[in-house]
Structure formats: C-alpha cells, structure tokens
Design an enzyme around this catalytic site. Structure first.
Site, PDB file in Angstrom:
ATOM      1  N   GLN A 136      -0.815  -7.631  -5.046  1.00 59.57           N
ATOM      2  CA  GLN A 136       0.363  -7.805  -4.196  1.00 59.57           C
ATOM      3  C   GLN A 136       0.693  -6.529  -3.406  1.00 59.57           C
ATOM      4  O   GLN A 136       1.857  -6.220  -3.148  1.00 59.57           O
ATOM      5  CB  GLN A 136       1.563  -8.235  -5.047  1.00 59.57           C
ATOM      6  CG  GLN A 136       1.502  -9.666  -5.515  1.00 59.57           C
ATOM      7  CD  GLN A 136       1.603 -10.658  -4.362  1.00 59.57           C
ATOM      8  OE1 GLN A 136       2.200 -10.373  -3.333  1.00 59.57           O
ATOM      9  NE2 GLN A 136       1.019 -11.847  -4.548  1.00 59.57           N
ATOM     10  N   SER A 137      -0.322  -5.827  -2.991  1.00 60.80           N
ATOM     11  CA  SER A 137      -0.127  -4.568  -2.262  1.00 60.80           C
ATOM     12  C   SER A 137       0.550  -4.780  -0.914  1.00 60.80           C
ATOM     13  O   SER A 137       0.068  -5.521  -0.060  1.00 60.80           O
ATOM     14  CB  SER A 137      -1.487  -3.897  -2.040  1.00 60.80           C
ATOM     15  OG  SER A 137      -1.387  -2.839  -1.115  1.00 60.80           O
ATOM     16  N   ASN A 138       1.682  -4.079  -0.703  1.00 56.45           N
ATOM     17  CA  ASN A 138       2.333  -4.082   0.602  1.00 56.45           C
ATOM     18  C   ASN A 138       1.477  -3.347   1.631  1.00 56.45           C
ATOM     19  O   ASN A 138       1.434  -3.723   2.806  1.00 56.45           O
ATOM     20  CB  ASN A 138       3.705  -3.412   0.517  1.00 56.45           C
ATOM     21  CG  ASN A 138       4.674  -4.172  -0.351  1.00 56.45           C
ATOM     22  OD1 ASN A 138       4.843  -5.374  -0.209  1.00 56.45           O
ATOM     23  ND2 ASN A 138       5.325  -3.468  -1.264  1.00 56.45           N
TER      24      ASN A 138
END
Length: 341
Positions: free
Chosen positions: A83-85
């Site tokens: 879930q890396s921004n």
C-alpha cells in the site's frame, strides 16, 4: 538570507502547482476543549495536489524524475510496501511524464486480506498503468528491482531505481523546498510556528525539512516527528545520516547529531502499517471535526502523537503547531476493517 536559487541547480520535473496552503483547524480546537487548551493547530495541506490523488511524495518525485530524465532513463523502478503511497504517486507521475513505471511491492505489513492486497493504493497503481510485481513474504525487493533493471537494460532501455520512499538526498530536496515554503508563508501570515509535526517513515521528508529549515535561518529543533517504520533509536540514526547527506548535496557545512532531532516512538505500535487504537481515534476526530482525511499509516499515527503531547503538555500551551498533512487517503480503503469497527 535565504538563497531562493539554491534548488535551481538540480534537474526538476514540475508535478505541483505552487505552494500548498496552510489552514487553521478551528473546529478541532473547539472539540478538544476550546482556546483554553492554549494550542492552535494548523495544517500544511500537502494532501492537496492535483496529480495522483495528492500527497507529499510528489515533492520528492519532482527531483527524482528530474534526475532520471537527466540521466537518460526511460523507465522508473520503485520499491515499497503493497500500500505504498510513494509507489502510487510514482505511477501517476510516470503516466504524466511518459516514463514507464515498474512497482516492486513487498509484503511489509502482515495483512493478507483481499481488501488490503487489492484496494486502496494498489487499485490506483493499476489505473495509472504501472507494471506491478507483488512479491510474496520473504522476497527481497531490492534484489528483484536490480534484476528487473538488468532485464530492461538487456532490452535496450535504461531504468532509474527509486529506493524505498524516494528518500535519497535528491528526493529530500522536495522537502527542502517545503521548508522554504513554510518560512515564506509564516512571514506572510504573521505566525511563528513553535512546532512543526510530521510522521517519519523512511526519513526523507524529515531530512529535507531539517536541512531546509536550517538553510532558511530557522531553528530545525522545532520539527517534531513520530516514527511509523522503525524503533526510535534506529530512526534517529538513519535520519541524522540523511540530513547530513542533504547538507552535503547542497554544499552546506552544517551538520546535525542525534540530540538535534526530536523523534518519538510512542505511536509505532506493533510496527509499520499496523493499526493502533490511538490512530483510529485520531483519524475519526479529524474527520468528524474538520471533514479532513488522515491516512492510517503515517498521518493518523503522527496526529495521534500530537494530540497526546498536547494533552500531556509536552507541547507547551500557547504554541502554534503546524502539522504537515502528507496525504495517503487512498490507504484508508485498504484499512476499512480496522476503521469501521
């Protein structure tokens, strides 16, 4: 005197439209107990950016993609968690600039639900056209990324490797620029911020803000961070190294030591990306009082720390506090199970 041309020597791809605004959370002040609490909370709206659903990583990507293009690269390889921004915004920035984007997503958080693995940032990664490589637990993202770069080179391309969070000295220049923005806005608004509050993950934002604040002639010790990735002592050591690397890149002789940084480990909980009850409460308080969205991994935990430190008067009554809203709201949808209970 601030050298406004300091950053002009570095290649840059413009992904933002001017400085992000600073707003006061007046309604939240009332909810927390009114002005007698003595602390005014302001937010730097780095979530308000047009590209890729916004977020602070665009500041880093302006300089990182500038570096990539200056080096003649035609693709970008990014490593990060599922879930890396940073991965999501790298995908959006590559779509905007015409670079190919490869996302190497590691299982950094022990959450294997379908909603976590496929919704939120991951959904947007795919919509922005990135080529996703979702690794299994135990796989080494760095090794995979370097192998992928070799494959791209073998086919005649050239890949730029953007490390975790984009927290290289070049990436941190985006937050040197942010520090300059805050200094200018503070003067324009006639407000001195005694504390600037941020989350610290891979340390690039913190490093850039400290270096930029020092270069702007302000006291960098007012920057207060809450680690969300590693234990506080590890985070401090890594951030010191990054700050000093940024000073060196800028050609400045300034240096910091561990005692010059304020990094709290009180909000880390069970680790990176793992929800805490204080984070959930902070997200709800800000949502219900101001209609604003904090993300569950970075901003939610840092704001929980801010609220705790105001309540316990670790932050002095009478202070003007600036909280940097880093964006990341798509991640909320991947944490629906934690936030809807």
């Amino acid at each position: 005197m601030l050298d406004l041309d300091l950053l002009s020597h570095f290649p840059r791809v413009r992904l933002m439209q001017g400085p992000t605004p600073i707003q006061r959370l007046s309604r939240l002040t009332q909810v927390l107990g009114g002005p007698e609490k003595g602390v005014s909370i302001w937010v730097k709206r780095d979530d308000l950016m047009e590209l890729g659903d916004g977020g602070n990583k665009l500041r880093k990507l302006e300089f990182l993609l500038g570096q990539a293009m200056a080096e003649g690269c035609d693709s970008v390889i990014v490593t990060g968690g599922v879930q890396s921004n940073f991965a999501r915004l790298a995908a959006a920035a590559c779509a905007r600039t015409g670079l190919a984007c490869e996302l190497v997503l590691a299982q950094m958080v022990p959450r294997d639900s379908e909603i976590y693995q496929g919704n939120g940032n991951v959904l947007l990664d795919r919509l922005f056209g990135a080529n996703l490589h979702v690794l299994t637990e135990g796989d080494d993202a760095g090794s995979f990324a370097h192998r992928r770069a070799s494959e791209i080179a073998a086919s005649g391309g050239k890949a730029f490797f953007a490390t975790l969070g984009g927290s290289t000295p070049v990436g941190a220049l985006g937050y040197v620029d942010c520090a300059f923005e805050i200094a200018a806005q503070s003067i324009e608004m006639g407000i001195a911020f005694q504390q600037i509050v941020i989350p610290n993950g891979s340390g690039g934002m913190h490093a850039g803000l400290v270096a930029g604040t020092a270069v702007a002639g302000k006291d960098p010790s007012r920057i207060r961070a809450y680690t969300v990735l590693s234990p506080a002592d590890v985070c401090v050591a890594a951030t010191v190294d990054k700050v000093n690397a940024v000073f060196e890149l800028l050609g400045k002789e300034d240096r910091v030591q561990a005692e010059d940084l304020t990094i709290s480990g009180t909000q880390l909980g069970r680790g990176y990306g793992m929800p805490t009850s204080d984070m959930v409460e902070a997200v709800r308080i800000v949502g219900r009082s101001e209609g604003l969205l904090l993300d569950p991994v970075y901003g939610g935990k840092a704001f929980a720390g801010l609220l705790s430190d105001i309540e316990n008067e670790v932050i002095a009554p009478g202070s003007n506090v600036l909280f940097v809203m880093t964006g990341g709201s798509p991640g909320l949808y991947a944490y629906a199970d934690a936030l809807s209970n």
